[in-house]
Design a protein around this motif. Structure first.
Motif, short mmCIF file in Angstrom:
data_model
loop_
_atom_site.label_atom_id
_atom_site.label_comp_id
_atom_site.label_asym_id
_atom_site.label_seq_id
_atom_site.Cartn_x
_atom_site.Cartn_y
_atom_site.Cartn_z
N ARG A 1 1.15 -1.15 -0.07
CA ARG A 1 -0.24 0.07 0.54
C ARG A 1 0.22 1.19 0.20
O ARG A 1 1.50 1.10 0.99
N ARG B 1 -4.92 13.27 4.22
CA ARG B 1 -4.57 11.52 3.99
C ARG B 1 -4.25 11.05 3.30
O ARG B 1 -5.19 11.17 2.27
N MET C 1 -7.75 0.76 -1.65
CA MET C 1 -8.48 0.83 -1.08
C MET C 1 -10.20 1.09 -1.07
O MET C 1 -10.22 2.06 -1.35
N GLU D 1 -12.58 2.31 1.85
CA GLU D 1 -12.14 2.33 2.72
C GLU D 1 -12.95 4.35 3.22
O GLU D 1 -13.31 4.40 4.36
N ARG E 1 -12.24 5.87 14.72
CA ARG E 1 -11.58 5.33 15.62
C ARG E 1 -11.03 4.70 16.62
O ARG E 1 -10.78 3.68 17.21
MG MG Z 1 -7.48 2.80 6.27
#
Ligand code: MG
Ligand code: PEP
Length: 440
Positions: free
Chosen positions: A202, A229, A291, A293, A327
Motif C-alpha cells: 500500500r 491523508r 482501498m 475505505e 476509530r
Molecule cells: Mg484505512
C-alpha cells in the motif's frame, strides 16, 4: 478493549515484589502513544503499554501487535491508579491490569498462560492447511504485514500472499523520509520473503493519527482524519509519491507485486499509473488497486473499478467515515460498530459489485481477523480475507466449520435487518443452523 485496574495502592512493595520487578522490566503507562513513539519502545526495552485513551483499531494498537508488544488501551483510570515502580500485570486477552498482583493472581496468570498454549497447540493442525469451508469452497487468506516478523510468521502458517503491507510504518521511526534505494530494499526483501506469492504494497497512508517525525504529514489541520491523508498527501507530494512507486515497481522485478492506494475517493487519483521508471529493472506486470475505505468509493465502486485491477475493503476507516465515529476514540463506545446495517449494506454492495465486474475483492480491516465476524463476511460473499498472521489459524478453523451455501442463503435476511438487534438475531439463527427471514 476496556481495561480494569485493581489496586491496593497504599501498600509498600515487599522485598519479593521488588525482586520480581527487577526481573520483569518496564510497562509504560500513558494517556496516548503515537505510532511514531511506539516504534522506539522495542529498543528501549519496554515490555508492555497501557493507555488511558485510544482504541484497539488505532494505528498504535495495530503497530503494537506487529511488534509483539502487549498493549492495553482505554484503561481510563490507569494514570490515577498506577504509580511509578508499582508492580503490575497486564492481561491483554481479558483487558485487565492488575496492580500489585498477589501470589494467587500470579498463579491464575500462569494457568491462563498454560491454557493459551494448549489452545494454540490445538490450532496447529490448521498450519499450512488449505482454507476451505465445510462444503469445500476455497477461501483465500492473506496476511497484513508491517514488520519482517509478520512475513516470517505468515509464511510459516501458510497464506495466499500479503494482502496489505502498510508502508507508512517505514516512515514513522525516523526524522527523514527513506529514499528510493532504502524503500526498494525493504520492498524487495518483502517480495523475496514471500517466495513468489503476490505482495500487496500500500502506498503511503500518513496523516490523521499517523503523524511522522519527518514533517511529511500536515501537522496542523483542524480535522486531520478528513484532511490531507493517504493518497491526498501523496498527490500533494509528487516527488515523494514517484519515489515510492518507483521503489515498489523495482521490487516487482523479484516477484509479483500489487500496488494498493489508500483513501481513494475519485478516479483522478488513478494518475499514479503514469509514473516513470527509467533506467531500472521493473516489474513487467503489476496490478493496481484501491482501498475501499471511504463511503464515496464504496457507493461509486462500479465507476472506480474501470480503472482498477482489484480492491481491498478497509473496514476500520469505512466504519469510521460511514458512521462519523472516530476509530481511535473509545469515548464513543460502541458507535464505531461494524454490525450497523449501513456498514453491512456497503460491504454487500462492494463485494457484489466487484464480483460482477470480475475483479478480486478482499477485506483487510480488523474485521477480517476477528472470528466473531467470519460467518457474517462469508454470508456477504467474501472469499478473500487479509489479516494479521496472529489471527490466521483461528479464522481458518472458523471457516472450516461453516457451509458457504448455507450461509449465503441468509444474506438477504441479514441485509433486511434494520437494527443491530435484528442483525444479531439473524447471526444467532445462522449459528443455530436454521434458516428464516427476520424482520427487525
Ligand atoms: Mg484505512
Ligand atoms: C482500514 O482502514 O480498514 C485499513 C485496513 O487501513 P488502516 O487500518 O491502515 O487505516
Amino acid at each position: 478493549m476496556i481495561g480494569r485496574v485493581q489496586g491496593e495502592l497504599t501498600r509498600d512493595k515487599t522485598p519479593a515484589e521488588r525482586q520480581i520487578a527487577a526481573r520483569v522490566g518496564t510497562i509504560l503507562v500513558s494517556d496516548m502513544v503515537a505510532p511514531a513513539e511506539l516504534a522506539h519502545f522495542g529498543e528501549a526495552g519496554v515490555l508492555g503499554v497501557v493507555t488511558t485513551g485510544g482504541s484497539p483499531l488505532s494505528h498504535s494498537a495495530i503497530l503494537a501487535r506487529s511488534m509483539r508488544l502487549p498493549m492495553l488501551v482505554g484503561v481510563h483510570d490507569a494514570l490515577k491508579e498506577i504509580s511509578d515502580d508499582d508492580l503490575i500485570l497486564i492481561d491483554t486477552k481479558r483487558g485487565e491490569v492488575i496492580v500489585h498482583p498477589t501470589a494467587q493472581d500470579l498463579a491464575a496468570y500462569r494457568t491462563w498462560q498454560r491454557d493459551l498454549a494448549r489452545s494454540a497447540d490445538e490450532l496447529q493442525r490448521f498450519r499450512g492447511a488449505r482454507t476451505a469451508t465445510r462444503d469445500d469452497v476455497a477461501i483465500e487468506l492473506y496476511a497484513n504485514a508491517e514488520l519482517p516478523a509478520d512475513i516470517a510468521q505468515a509464511r510459516a502458517l501458510g497464506v495466499s500472499g500479503v494482502g496489505l503491507y502498510r508502508t507508512e510504518f517505514l516512515f514513522l521511526q525516523r526524522r527523514d523520509a527513506p529514499d528510493e534505494e532504502e524503500q526498494f530494499e525493504a520492498y524487495r526483501d518483502l517480495v523475496l520473503g514471500m517466495g513468489g506469492l503476490p505482495v500487496t504494497i500500500r502506498t503511503l497512508d500518513l496523516g490523521a493519527d499517523k503523524a511522522d517525525n519527518a514533517g511529511i504529514a500536515i501537522a496542523d489541520e483542524d480535522n486531520p482524519a478528513l484532511g490531507v491523508r493517504g493518497v491526498r498527501l501523496s498527490m500533494r507530494k509528487p516527488a515523494l509519491f514517484t519515489t515510492q512507486l518507483r521503489a515498489i515497481l523495482r521490487a516487482g522485478h523479484y516477484g509479483p507485486v500489487r500496488i494498493l492506494v489508500p483513501m481513494v475517493t475519485a478516479s483522478e487519483e488513478q494518475c499514479a499509473r503514469e509514473l516513470r521508471t527509467e533506467g531500472h529493472e521493473i516489474a513487467d506486470h503489476y496490478e493496481f488497486g484501491a482501498m475501499i475505505e471511504v463511503p464515496a468509493a464504496a457507493i461509486a465502486l462500479s465507476t472506480l473499478l474501470r480503472h482498477l485491477d482489484f480492491v481491498s475493503i478497509g473496514t476500520n476507516d469505512l466504519t469510521q467515515y460511514t458512521l462519523a465515529a472516530d476509530r481511535g476514540n473509545d469515548a464513543l463506545g460502541t458507535l464505531h460498530d461494524p454490525l450497523h446495517p449501513a456498514i453491512l449494506k456497503l460491504l454487500a454492495h462492494s463485494i457484489s459489485t466487484a464480483r460482477r465486474a470480475k475483479k478480486p475483492v478482499a477485506l483487510c480491516g480488523e474485521m477480517a481477523g476477528d472470528v466473531r465476524y467470519t460467518a457474517l463476511l462469508l454470508t456477504l460473499g467474501l472469499t478473500e480475507f487479509s489479516m494479521h498472521p496472529s489471527s490466521l489459524l483461528e479464522v481458518r478453523q472458523e471457516i472450516s466449520r461453516h457451509d458457504y451455501a448455507t450461509l449465503r442463503a441468509h444474506s438477504l435476511a441479514l441485509l433486511r435487518a434494520t437494527t443491530r438487534a435484528g442483525i444479531e438475531r439473524v447471526l444467532e439463527r445462522m449459528r443455530a443452523g436454521t434458516r428464516g427471514i427476520v424482520t427487525a
